[in-house]
Structure formats: structure tokens, C-alpha cells
Design a protein around this motif. Structure first.
Motif, short mmCIF file in Angstrom:
data_model
loop_
_atom_site.label_atom_id
_atom_site.label_comp_id
_atom_site.label_asym_id
_atom_site.label_seq_id
_atom_site.Cartn_x
_atom_site.Cartn_y
_atom_site.Cartn_z
N SER A 2 41.96 51.35 46.98
CA SER A 2 42.72 52.59 46.94
C SER A 2 42.81 53.11 45.51
O SER A 2 43.00 52.35 44.58
N GLU A 3 42.67 54.41 45.36
CA GLU A 3 42.82 55.02 44.03
C GLU A 3 44.27 55.38 43.76
O GLU A 3 44.62 55.84 42.68
N PRO A 21 36.26 48.79 29.40
CA PRO A 21 36.41 48.07 30.66
C PRO A 21 37.88 47.75 30.92
O PRO A 21 38.64 47.47 29.99
N GLN A 22 38.26 47.79 32.19
CA GLN A 22 39.65 47.53 32.57
C GLN A 22 39.71 46.65 33.81
O GLN A 22 38.81 46.66 34.64
N LEU A 23 40.81 45.93 33.92
CA LEU A 23 41.11 45.10 35.08
C LEU A 23 42.29 45.72 35.81
O LEU A 23 43.31 46.04 35.20
N PHE A 24 42.12 45.93 37.12
CA PHE A 24 43.16 46.50 37.97
C PHE A 24 43.44 45.57 39.14
O PHE A 24 42.54 44.87 39.60
N VAL A 25 44.66 45.62 39.64
CA VAL A 25 45.03 44.96 40.89
C VAL A 25 45.66 46.02 41.78
O VAL A 25 46.51 46.79 41.33
N ASP A 26 45.22 46.05 43.04
CA ASP A 26 45.77 47.00 44.00
C ASP A 26 46.37 46.22 45.16
O ASP A 26 45.65 45.74 46.03
N GLU A 32 40.12 41.22 50.39
CA GLU A 32 38.83 40.89 49.77
C GLU A 32 38.43 41.85 48.65
O GLU A 32 37.43 41.63 47.97
N ARG A 33 39.20 42.92 48.43
CA ARG A 33 38.87 43.90 47.38
C ARG A 33 40.09 44.23 46.52
O ARG A 33 40.18 45.31 45.95
N ARG A 34 41.00 43.32 46.40
CA ARG A 34 42.27 43.60 45.73
C ARG A 34 42.14 43.68 44.20
O ARG A 34 42.94 44.33 43.54
N VAL A 35 41.16 43.01 43.63
CA VAL A 35 40.96 43.01 42.18
C VAL A 35 39.75 43.86 41.85
O VAL A 35 38.71 43.77 42.52
N ARG A 36 39.87 44.71 40.85
CA ARG A 36 38.77 45.59 40.44
C ARG A 36 38.59 45.50 38.94
O ARG A 36 39.56 45.59 38.18
N MET A 47 36.80 42.26 44.03
CA MET A 47 36.82 40.89 44.53
C MET A 47 38.20 40.53 45.02
O MET A 47 39.17 41.24 44.74
N SER A 48 38.27 39.42 45.71
CA SER A 48 39.56 38.94 46.18
C SER A 48 40.31 38.27 45.02
O SER A 48 39.71 37.91 44.00
N ALA A 49 41.59 38.08 45.21
CA ALA A 49 42.40 37.38 44.20
C ALA A 49 41.88 35.96 44.02
O ALA A 49 41.82 35.46 42.89
N ASP A 50 41.48 35.29 45.11
CA ASP A 50 40.95 33.93 45.00
C ASP A 50 39.67 33.89 44.17
O ASP A 50 39.49 33.00 43.35
N GLN A 51 38.79 34.87 44.37
CA GLN A 51 37.56 34.92 43.58
C GLN A 51 37.88 35.15 42.11
O GLN A 51 37.28 34.54 41.23
N PHE A 52 38.82 36.03 41.85
CA PHE A 52 39.20 36.31 40.46
C PHE A 52 39.81 35.07 39.82
O PHE A 52 39.49 34.73 38.67
N LEU A 53 40.68 34.38 40.54
CA LEU A 53 41.30 33.16 40.00
C LEU A 53 40.26 32.09 39.70
O LEU A 53 40.37 31.37 38.70
N ASP A 54 39.22 32.01 40.53
CA ASP A 54 38.12 31.07 40.26
C ASP A 54 37.40 31.47 38.98
O ASP A 54 37.08 30.60 38.15
N LEU A 55 37.14 32.75 38.78
CA LEU A 55 36.51 33.23 37.56
C LEU A 55 37.35 32.87 36.34
O LEU A 55 36.83 32.38 35.33
N VAL A 56 38.65 33.09 36.43
CA VAL A 56 39.56 32.76 35.32
C VAL A 56 39.53 31.26 35.03
O VAL A 56 39.44 30.84 33.87
N GLU A 57 39.58 30.44 36.07
CA GLU A 57 39.54 28.98 35.88
C GLU A 57 38.24 28.54 35.22
O GLU A 57 38.25 27.68 34.34
N GLN A 58 37.12 29.12 35.63
CA GLN A 58 35.84 28.78 35.01
C GLN A 58 35.83 29.18 33.54
O GLN A 58 35.31 28.44 32.69
N ALA A 59 36.38 30.34 33.23
CA ALA A 59 36.45 30.78 31.84
C ALA A 59 37.33 29.83 31.02
O ALA A 59 36.97 29.43 29.90
N LYS A 60 38.48 29.46 31.57
CA LYS A 60 39.39 28.55 30.86
C LYS A 60 38.76 27.18 30.62
O LYS A 60 38.98 26.57 29.58
N SER A 61 37.99 26.70 31.57
CA SER A 61 37.39 25.37 31.46
C SER A 61 36.21 25.33 30.50
O SER A 61 35.72 24.27 30.15
#
Length: 72
Positions: A2-3, A21-26, A32-36, A47-61
Motif C-alpha cells: 500500500s502507498e 535508498p529507504q526501508l519502509f514497513v507497511d 509476504e510484502r510488508r517490508v519494502r 519481503m515478509s518480516a521473517d525474510q527481512f529478519l533473516d537478512l538482518v541476522e545474516q548481516a549481524k553474523s
């Protein structure tokens, strides 16, 4: 996504006026499309919140460090 209801969470770069670049949450978007993430060319990924959290965890590790070094 949603815009009407996206919430800006972070801006990456922010040192220019190029449409950084920007990060948004709707919260109203389908799960499945809550994070943009948008880029300065008008492209976006969703992507979904779960996919984004996985990306964040991989970056942190450090799992993405090798990829980031290849970009320089």
C-alpha cells in the motif's frame, strides 16, 4: 504494498539529494510484502518480516561481509 500506510524506518546514505535508498514497513500490506526497500532508481523489493529478519541476522553474523567486500 500500500502507498497509503508505509512507515519510513531508515534512510541509507542520506548525504545527498539523490533519492537515497529507504526501508519502509507497511502494517496494512499482505504479510509476504510488508517490508519494502527502495533504491535511488525507483526500483523496490518487497519481503515478509521473517525474510527481512533473516537478512538482518545474516548481516549481524558477518555472513554478508564477503559479498560487501566484493562490491568495493
Amino acid at each position: 504494498m500500500s502507498e497509503l500506510n508505509p512507515v519510513a524506518v531508515a534512510t541509507f546514505c542520506g548525504n545527498c539529494n539523490c533519492g537515497c535508498p529507504q526501508l519502509f514497513v507497511d502494517p496494512d500490506a499482505p504479510e509476504e510484502r510488508r517490508v519494502r526497500i527502495t533504491d535511488d532508481f525507483g526500483q523496490q523489493i518487497q519481503m515478509s518480516a521473517d525474510q527481512f529478519l533473516d537478512l538482518v541476522e545474516q548481516a549481524k553474523s558477518g555472513a554478508l561481509d564477503g559479498s560487501a567486500l566484493a562490491l568495493h
